[in-house]
Motif scaffolding. Structure first.
Motif, PDB file in Angstrom:
ATOM      1  N   VAL A   1     -35.354  44.706  53.798  1.00 43.37           N
ATOM      2  CA  VAL A   1     -34.854  45.581  55.242  1.00 43.37           C
ATOM      3  C   VAL A   1     -33.628  45.701  55.036  1.00 43.37           C
ATOM      4  O   VAL A   1     -33.052  46.876  55.547  1.00 43.37           O
ATOM      5  CB  VAL A   1     -35.427  44.358  56.405  1.00 43.37           C
ATOM      6  N   LEU A   2     -32.666  44.771  54.740  1.00 45.93           N
ATOM      7  CA  LEU A   2     -31.158  45.007  54.709  1.00 45.93           C
ATOM      8  C   LEU A   2     -30.996  45.963  53.657  1.00 45.93           C
ATOM      9  O   LEU A   2     -29.641  46.657  53.658  1.00 45.93           O
ATOM     10  CB  LEU A   2     -30.522  43.693  54.169  1.00 45.93           C
ATOM     11  N   GLU A   3     -31.586  46.029  52.573  1.00 48.16           N
ATOM     12  CA  GLU A   3     -31.341  47.047  51.571  1.00 48.16           C
ATOM     13  C   GLU A   3     -31.739  48.398  52.036  1.00 48.16           C
ATOM     14  O   GLU A   3     -30.779  49.340  51.201  1.00 48.16           O
ATOM     15  CB  GLU A   3     -32.160  46.658  50.379  1.00 48.16           C
TER      16      GLU A   3
ATOM     17  N   LEU B   1     -42.074  44.119  60.505  1.00 48.01           N
ATOM     18  CA  LEU B   1     -41.645  42.931  60.028  1.00 48.01           C
ATOM     19  C   LEU B   1     -42.306  41.896  60.670  1.00 48.01           C
ATOM     20  O   LEU B   1     -42.754  40.771  60.147  1.00 48.01           O
ATOM     21  CB  LEU B   1     -40.174  42.764  59.916  1.00 48.01           C
ATOM     22  N   LEU B   2     -42.251  41.956  61.991  1.00 49.71           N
ATOM     23  CA  LEU B   2     -42.869  40.555  62.889  1.00 49.71           C
ATOM     24  C   LEU B   2     -44.371  40.638  62.531  1.00 49.71           C
ATOM     25  O   LEU B   2     -44.972  39.444  62.379  1.00 49.71           O
ATOM     26  CB  LEU B   2     -42.743  40.846  64.195  1.00 49.71           C
TER      27      LEU B   2
ATOM     28  N   PRO C   1     -47.183  44.479  48.610  1.00 49.54           N
ATOM     29  CA  PRO C   1     -47.219  45.813  48.445  1.00 49.54           C
ATOM     30  C   PRO C   1     -47.388  46.503  49.918  1.00 49.54           C
ATOM     31  O   PRO C   1     -46.866  47.536  50.025  1.00 49.54           O
ATOM     32  CB  PRO C   1     -48.464  46.063  47.469  1.00 49.54           C
ATOM     33  N   LEU C   2     -48.100  46.012  50.849  1.00 51.00           N
ATOM     34  CA  LEU C   2     -48.447  46.429  52.106  1.00 51.00           C
ATOM     35  C   LEU C   2     -46.976  46.613  52.765  1.00 51.00           C
ATOM     36  O   LEU C   2     -46.658  47.929  53.080  1.00 51.00           O
ATOM     37  CB  LEU C   2     -49.163  45.814  53.009  1.00 51.00           C
ATOM     38  N   PHE C   3     -46.099  45.656  52.747  1.00 50.07           N
ATOM     39  CA  PHE C   3     -44.923  45.808  53.440  1.00 50.07           C
ATOM     40  C   PHE C   3     -43.986  46.631  52.667  1.00 50.07           C
ATOM     41  O   PHE C   3     -43.244  47.512  53.415  1.00 50.07           O
ATOM     42  CB  PHE C   3     -44.204  44.363  53.362  1.00 50.07           C
ATOM     43  N   GLU C   4     -43.961  46.800  51.398  1.00 47.68           N
ATOM     44  CA  GLU C   4     -43.260  47.535  50.587  1.00 47.68           C
ATOM     45  C   GLU C   4     -43.397  49.270  50.797  1.00 47.68           C
ATOM     46  O   GLU C   4     -42.282  49.731  51.155  1.00 47.68           O
ATOM     47  CB  GLU C   4     -43.296  47.426  49.112  1.00 47.68           C
ATOM     48  N   LEU C   5     -44.807  49.269  50.509  1.00 48.33           N
ATOM     49  CA  LEU C   5     -45.118  50.701  50.638  1.00 48.33           C
ATOM     50  C   LEU C   5     -44.980  51.361  52.225  1.00 48.33           C
ATOM     51  O   LEU C   5     -44.205  52.450  52.552  1.00 48.33           O
ATOM     52  CB  LEU C   5     -46.451  50.826  50.305  1.00 48.33           C
ATOM     53  N   ARG C   6     -45.256  50.463  53.193  1.00 49.33           N
ATOM     54  CA  ARG C   6     -45.036  51.119  54.515  1.00 49.33           C
ATOM     55  C   ARG C   6     -43.580  50.947  54.866  1.00 49.33           C
ATOM     56  O   ARG C   6     -42.985  52.102  55.451  1.00 49.33           O
ATOM     57  CB  ARG C   6     -45.716  49.898  55.396  1.00 49.33           C
ATOM     58  N   LEU C   7     -42.565  50.121  54.652  1.00 49.38           N
ATOM     59  CA  LEU C   7     -41.140  50.262  54.741  1.00 49.38           C
ATOM     60  C   LEU C   7     -40.520  51.219  54.231  1.00 49.38           C
ATOM     61  O   LEU C   7     -39.724  51.881  54.735  1.00 49.38           O
ATOM     62  CB  LEU C   7     -40.704  48.712  54.303  1.00 49.38           C
ATOM     63  N   LEU C   8     -40.820  51.518  52.746  1.00 46.64           N
ATOM     64  CA  LEU C   8     -40.330  52.912  52.024  1.00 46.64           C
ATOM     65  C   LEU C   8     -40.783  54.038  52.905  1.00 46.64           C
ATOM     66  O   LEU C   8     -40.138  54.934  53.052  1.00 46.64           O
ATOM     67  CB  LEU C   8     -40.936  52.785  50.653  1.00 46.64           C
ATOM     68  N   THR C   9     -41.877  54.183  53.584  1.00 45.86           N
ATOM     69  CA  THR C   9     -42.445  55.434  54.142  1.00 45.86           C
ATOM     70  C   THR C   9     -41.431  55.443  55.359  1.00 45.86           C
ATOM     71  O   THR C   9     -40.972  56.544  55.645  1.00 45.86           O
ATOM     72  CB  THR C   9     -43.748  55.264  54.419  1.00 45.86           C
TER      73      THR C   9
END
Length: 253
Positions: A98-100, A115-116, A134-142
């Motif tokens: 998130v910070l990155e 995140l919650l 991978p769910l968090f990674e791909l969605r955050l990137l989106t």
């Protein structure tokens, strides 16, 4: 100015025995760095509410470019995360990511909702760590503007879900006929591709409503990891630490 916000503590740094500097992912004020004087004192009313991963209500006094936490009250401490070393490691990685990549001044609440929800499913073991990552990674990137194009083959516009190749470098898909050089591509099955599209395009209310076999989950992890590293262009320390811990756990089984 006095701000009243709900936020998740995504980073904490002790500056002396009792004082901390917190980084907060807020619901509608972007990312805030705030000084929490006396937060580590045993009798402090803020000691629990200012812990890492804690979701709290904060009253923050801002003066110029500096912010000071005046009051903090716990909403959800995610206690279950603290009982499992791998959960702590993975949650730390989520916060570091998130910070990155989250724009600090972006006031959308989509980031904190993601995140919650992810921390909740991680704490309660409702979804496996291997699928949440991978769910968090791909969605955050989106959400951060790195949405891959998963609509149709980038060259011919045809979609054959039986043979699909994903490019981590370009964030596109190609069919078998349009992908003569498969060296830097990942061959994804129909199930993995469906999961990718669900993660990228679905509404947040339905985001976590799917399952994958362990084999398909392993491929999804390969896709998200390579795509993430192509965008971030560096290995985050928390990611390496988590992967090392998983490797040790697998070796000791």
């Amino acid at each position: 100015m006095l701000l009243s916000v709900n936020a998740v503590v995504v980073c904490e740094r002790k500056i002396n025995e009792y004082d901390r500097v917190l980084t907060l992912l807020t619901e509608n004020k972007g990312i805030i760095h705030a000084y929490a004087k006396g937060a580590s004192k045993i009798k402090s009313g803020m000691i629990a509410a200012t812990e890492m991963f804690c979701y709290s209500h904060f009253q923050i006094f801002t003066h110029g470019e500096k912010s000071f936490i005046d009051k903090a009250e716990v909403i959800n401490i995610f206690f279950g995360l603290r009982q499992d070393f791998l959960k702590i490691s993975l949650a730390t990685y989520f916060c570091q990511l998130v910070l990155e990549i989250v724009p600090p001044l972006d006031c959308e609440d989509s980031y904190i909702r993601l995140l919650l929800n992810t921390l909740y499913f991680l704490e309660k073991d409702k979804i496996s760590r291997s699928l949440l990552k991978p769910l968090f990674e791909l969605r955050l990137l989106t959400l951060c503007g790195y949405m891959p194009d998963l609509v149709t083959c980038q060259c011919c516009g045809y979609l054959n879900t039986e043979t699909i190749y994903f490019s981590p470098n370009l964030g596109i898909i190609l069919c078998d006929n349009c992908c003569p050089d498969k060296k830097n591509m990942i061959n994804v099955s129909g199930g993995v591709f469906a999961a990718m599209r669900h993660i990228v395009y679905s509404d947040i209310s339905k985001l976590f409503n799917f399952t994958l076999t362990p084999e398909a989950t392993a491929v999804l992890n390969q896709v998200s990891r390579k795509y993430l590293l192509c965008q971030v262009e560096k290995m985050l320390p928390a990611l390496k630490y988590y992967e090392d811990m998983v490797a040790v756990m697998e070796t000791n089984k």
